[in-house]
Design an enzyme around this catalytic site. Structure first.
Site, short mmCIF file in Angstrom:
data_model
loop_
_atom_site.label_atom_id
_atom_site.label_comp_id
_atom_site.label_asym_id
_atom_site.label_seq_id
_atom_site.Cartn_x
_atom_site.Cartn_y
_atom_site.Cartn_z
CB SER A 1 -8.62 -20.34 -16.21
OG SER A 1 -7.92 -19.79 -15.11
CG HIS B 1 -6.83 -17.81 -19.48
ND1 HIS B 1 -6.83 -16.77 -20.39
CD2 HIS B 1 -7.11 -17.26 -18.28
CE1 HIS B 1 -7.09 -15.63 -19.75
NE2 HIS B 1 -7.25 -15.90 -18.47
CG ASP C 1 -6.35 -16.17 -14.89
OD1 ASP C 1 -6.55 -15.26 -15.72
OD2 ASP C 1 -7.11 -17.14 -14.74
CG MET D 1 -4.32 -12.87 -10.43
SD MET D 1 -5.59 -13.62 -9.41
CE MET D 1 -6.76 -14.13 -10.67
CG HIS E 1 -5.85 -12.32 -17.97
ND1 HIS E 1 -7.05 -12.67 -17.41
CD2 HIS E 1 -5.83 -10.96 -18.00
CE1 HIS E 1 -7.74 -11.59 -17.11
NE2 HIS E 1 -7.02 -10.53 -17.45
CG MET F 1 -5.85 -9.93 -14.24
SD MET F 1 -6.88 -11.23 -13.56
CE MET F 1 -5.92 -12.65 -14.06
CG MET G 1 -11.60 -8.98 -17.25
SD MET G 1 -10.93 -10.66 -17.22
CE MET G 1 -11.73 -11.39 -15.80
CG PHE H 1 -10.96 -14.07 -6.13
CD1 PHE H 1 -10.10 -14.72 -5.24
CD2 PHE H 1 -11.13 -12.70 -6.01
CE1 PHE H 1 -9.42 -14.01 -4.26
CE2 PHE H 1 -10.45 -11.97 -5.03
CZ PHE H 1 -9.59 -12.63 -4.15
CG ASP I 1 -11.02 -14.61 -18.08
OD1 ASP I 1 -11.48 -15.57 -17.44
OD2 ASP I 1 -9.88 -14.13 -17.86
N GLY I 2 -14.58 -15.29 -17.43
CA GLY I 2 -15.24 -15.17 -16.12
C GLY I 2 -16.64 -15.75 -16.14
#
Ligand code: DX5
Ligand code: ZN
Length: 231
Positions: free
Chosen positions: A19, A44, A46, A48, A77, A79, A148, A154, A186-187
């Site tokens: 990521s 990946h 992200d 947001m 991804h 979000m 997730m 974050f 993911d996470g």
């Protein structure tokens, strides 16, 4: 639009998607080259919007820049509260796979169809408190399910304890559908939690902090990639 890279079909191997949220953005190009050399399968990204999650990150310009410089598939991804507004700009920017959250305000089936109509692979993501059964009616439209294992927003958070149970349920739903669908987690993924996620049924792993904050990022990535399931 002609695509130069694609998320390959499920092949029994574990895919690792670093990521870039967790990379030093001043050195982003070098970071992408480094993870590619170390065996990353996808990148990946992200996205947001400061509304669906309490943080802001990137827009289509970053995806378009990545697309110009790497042939690794771009796993984007979203979000965001209203994914329908952003599918076309991210598809045009070169996303190879676009994942929307089932908890967003837009109709998920409509969003997945919009993604596929643009020739992009489609994923749905569920947050830690969302029941996996919600993906059952969508399996015909999916290339990937993203579970997730932290509350989104974050990088650098700890893998949640109840994630393996959620991953197992998603694995059962995917298997029962008879479709080839990636199960991405993911996470909080590191060499230890990777084993737990794989044992629960994951075949794609996102990792941010464990790679980019490591003293030896190449080794950290290789250890995640080689993680064999915890028994
Ligand atoms: C969290 C993001 C993740 C995150 C992963 O909202 O979706 O992709 O960047 O970072 P780590 O691996 O540090 O949890
Ligand atoms: Zn993510």
């Amino acid at each position: 639009m002609k695509k130069t890279s694609q998320i390959p079909p499920v092949n029994g191997k574990i895919a690792v998607a670093p990521s870039v949220l967790c990379a030093d953005l001043y050195q982003l190009g070098q970071a992408v080259e480094m993870v590619k050399k170390a065996g990353a399968d996808w990148i990946h990204v992200d996205i947001m919007d400061g509304h669906f999650v309490p943080n802001l990150s990137f827009g289509p310009a970053l995806v378009s820049s990545l697309k110009k410089h790497t042939d690794l598939p771009l796993d984007v991804h979203l979000m965001v509260t209203n994914p329908l507004r952003f599918i076309e700009p991210f598809a045009k920017a070169g996303a190879d796979l676009l994942t929307v959250h089932i908890e967003s305000e837009d109709d998920t089936a409509k969003a997945l169809n919009a993604i596929r109509d643009l020739g992009v692979q489609a994923g749905v993501s569920i947050k830690p408190d969302t029941h996996p059964d919600v993906i059952k009616p969508l399996t015909d439209l999916l290339d990937l399910v993203l579970v997730m294992s932290v509350y989104p927003g974050f990088g650098g958070q700890a893998f949640l304890e109840n994630s393996p149970a959620q991953i197992k349920q998603v694995r059962q739903i995917i298997n029962a559908s008879g479709k080839k669908i990636w199960l991405e987690v993911d996470g909080g993924i590191n060499a230890q939690t990777a084993k737990i996620a794989i044992a629960a049924g994951a075949d794609a792993l996102v990792a941010g902090n464990a790679i980019f904050s490591s003293a030896d990022p190449e080794l950290a990535l290789k250890q995640i990639k080689q993680a064999s399931p915890a028994i």
